[in-house]
Design a protein around this motif. Sequence first.
Motif, PDB file in Angstrom:
ATOM      1  N   ARG A 286     -48.857  25.839  20.420  1.00  0.00           N
ATOM      2  CA  ARG A 286     -50.072  25.080  20.706  1.00  0.00           C
ATOM      3  C   ARG A 286     -51.224  25.872  20.091  1.00  0.00           C
ATOM      4  O   ARG A 286     -51.550  26.961  20.540  1.00  0.00           O
ATOM      5  CB  ARG A 286     -50.277  24.887  22.209  1.00  0.00           C
ATOM      6  N   VAL A 287     -51.804  25.314  19.052  1.00  0.00           N
ATOM      7  CA  VAL A 287     -52.773  26.053  18.242  1.00  0.00           C
ATOM      8  C   VAL A 287     -54.126  26.139  18.929  1.00  0.00           C
ATOM      9  O   VAL A 287     -54.487  25.289  19.747  1.00  0.00           O
ATOM     10  CB  VAL A 287     -52.925  25.415  16.852  1.00  0.00           C
TER      11      VAL A 287
ATOM     12  N   ALA B 299     -49.339  15.359  19.439  1.00  0.00           N
ATOM     13  CA  ALA B 299     -50.761  15.113  19.632  1.00  0.00           C
ATOM     14  C   ALA B 299     -51.089  15.192  21.112  1.00  0.00           C
ATOM     15  O   ALA B 299     -50.554  14.417  21.912  1.00  0.00           O
ATOM     16  CB  ALA B 299     -51.144  13.745  19.075  1.00  0.00           C
ATOM     17  N   GLN B 300     -51.953  16.118  21.466  1.00  0.00           N
ATOM     18  CA  GLN B 300     -52.326  16.277  22.874  1.00  0.00           C
ATOM     19  C   GLN B 300     -53.547  15.401  23.178  1.00  0.00           C
ATOM     20  O   GLN B 300     -54.600  15.555  22.572  1.00  0.00           O
ATOM     21  CB  GLN B 300     -52.627  17.744  23.183  1.00  0.00           C
ATOM     22  N   ILE B 301     -53.373  14.511  24.129  1.00  0.00           N
ATOM     23  CA  ILE B 301     -54.435  13.586  24.537  1.00  0.00           C
ATOM     24  C   ILE B 301     -55.004  14.089  25.849  1.00  0.00           C
ATOM     25  O   ILE B 301     -54.314  14.106  26.874  1.00  0.00           O
ATOM     26  CB  ILE B 301     -53.887  12.152  24.699  1.00  0.00           C
ATOM     27  N   GLU B 302     -56.272  14.493  25.826  1.00  0.00           N
ATOM     28  CA  GLU B 302     -56.850  15.140  27.000  1.00  0.00           C
ATOM     29  C   GLU B 302     -58.352  14.893  27.148  1.00  0.00           C
ATOM     30  O   GLU B 302     -59.032  15.612  27.869  1.00  0.00           O
ATOM     31  CB  GLU B 302     -56.577  16.643  26.942  1.00  0.00           C
TER      32      GLU B 302
ATOM     33  N   ASP C 227     -48.474  29.412  23.732  1.00  0.00           N
ATOM     34  CA  ASP C 227     -49.777  28.818  24.018  1.00  0.00           C
ATOM     35  C   ASP C 227     -50.909  29.634  23.403  1.00  0.00           C
ATOM     36  O   ASP C 227     -51.632  30.357  24.080  1.00  0.00           O
ATOM     37  CB  ASP C 227     -49.973  28.686  25.529  1.00  0.00           C
ATOM     38  N   ALA C 228     -51.083  29.473  22.095  1.00  0.00           N
ATOM     39  CA  ALA C 228     -52.148  30.190  21.400  1.00  0.00           C
ATOM     40  C   ALA C 228     -53.521  29.603  21.700  1.00  0.00           C
ATOM     41  O   ALA C 228     -54.531  30.227  21.359  1.00  0.00           O
ATOM     42  CB  ALA C 228     -51.891  30.163  19.894  1.00  0.00           C
TER      43      ALA C 228
ATOM     44  N   GLY D  10     -42.535  29.903  10.776  1.00  0.00           N
ATOM     45  CA  GLY D  10     -41.303  29.280  11.220  1.00  0.00           C
ATOM     46  C   GLY D  10     -41.355  28.498  12.508  1.00  0.00           C
ATOM     47  O   GLY D  10     -40.300  28.182  13.075  1.00  0.00           O
ATOM     48  N   ALA D  11     -42.558  28.158  12.993  1.00  0.00           N
ATOM     49  CA  ALA D  11     -42.632  27.305  14.179  1.00  0.00           C
ATOM     50  C   ALA D  11     -41.967  25.970  13.894  1.00  0.00           C
ATOM     51  O   ALA D  11     -42.087  25.415  12.795  1.00  0.00           O
ATOM     52  CB  ALA D  11     -44.089  27.091  14.582  1.00  0.00           C
ATOM     53  N   ASP D  12     -41.261  25.449  14.889  1.00  0.00           N
ATOM     54  CA  ASP D  12     -40.610  24.143  14.715  1.00  0.00           C
ATOM     55  C   ASP D  12     -41.616  23.007  14.736  1.00  0.00           C
ATOM     56  O   ASP D  12     -41.302  21.900  14.296  1.00  0.00           O
ATOM     57  CB  ASP D  12     -39.575  23.932  15.821  1.00  0.00           C
ATOM     58  N   GLY D  13     -42.798  23.271  15.250  1.00  0.00           N
ATOM     59  CA  GLY D  13     -43.812  22.239  15.284  1.00  0.00           C
ATOM     60  C   GLY D  13     -45.066  22.742  15.954  1.00  0.00           C
ATOM     61  O   GLY D  13     -45.135  23.881  16.424  1.00  0.00           O
ATOM     62  N   LEU D  14     -46.064  21.859  15.995  1.00  0.00           N
ATOM     63  CA  LEU D  14     -47.375  22.214  16.508  1.00  0.00           C
ATOM     64  C   LEU D  14     -47.815  21.233  17.579  1.00  0.00           C
ATOM     65  O   LEU D  14     -47.604  20.026  17.454  1.00  0.00           O
ATOM     66  CB  LEU D  14     -48.410  22.202  15.372  1.00  0.00           C
TER      67      LEU D  14
END
Length: 256
Positions: A68-69, A144-147, A40-41, A84-88
């Motif tokens: 989490r960028v 995609a974080q919806i917040e 959790d960056a 090498g992160a598997d995703g964002l």
Amino acid sequence: MNLKQKLNNKQLLLGTFIKSTHYHNTEVLAHSDLDLLCLDAEHAPFDRGDLDSCIMAARTKNMPTLIRVNNTDHATLLSCLDIGADGLVLPHIKSPEQANAIIKNCFYGNNGRGYAGSSRFAGYTTHALTDNLAANKSSTCIIAQIEDADALDNINAICQISEIDCIFIGRMDLTISLGETNPSASAVIDAVTKIANAAARHNKCCGMFVGNLSELNHWQSLGVSFYLLGSDHSFLLSGAKQLRSQFEETIGITKS
């Protein structure tokens, strides 16, 4: 099957957030039976070196790891993927236009992700360029974080973006955005339900953080299949609380 494939197959997945920047916590949890970890960056003080060490620690046990960028600048996205992160996990996605502009920087192509064959992702020059291009396309997860209340009117269009592998509901920020203070307020539940229904309508994986585990069956019935629950911090606190309780029960301490 890689994490991207599991998300798109809407496989039931359980992960947790890592809030501690030292790699030891990531390394320890890489030995767990969780399906993935998320650094959790956005809300913890990770720098690039911290993220690099944690990704390397997770890889000792082949634990899929997301980041989490803290922002969606090109350099930030590039760095997270190169190490090498598997995703964002992309916070505060509000419109399809915004999402598409960010996602473009996550994939190789014209005006897209910058290329370097010397990164961990590229096997430190040991992978062919064509293999790196293919791996970027086939394994990089975009969540995609919806917040934000602003996103609700655009949720159907966001769900139609093919490069997005999962819609993740940020319920606490959504609560605040809607002017509420209780994540169980009817306006919040309605908004979360709207997002989950939109994801299901467009055959898109949906994920969320759930604080009250008694809600899990309800959200799963609406198609939510990806859960990030708790964190390394919460494990420390709950473990200490449980130990204290067991200690007092064993030696017969009665609280007044």
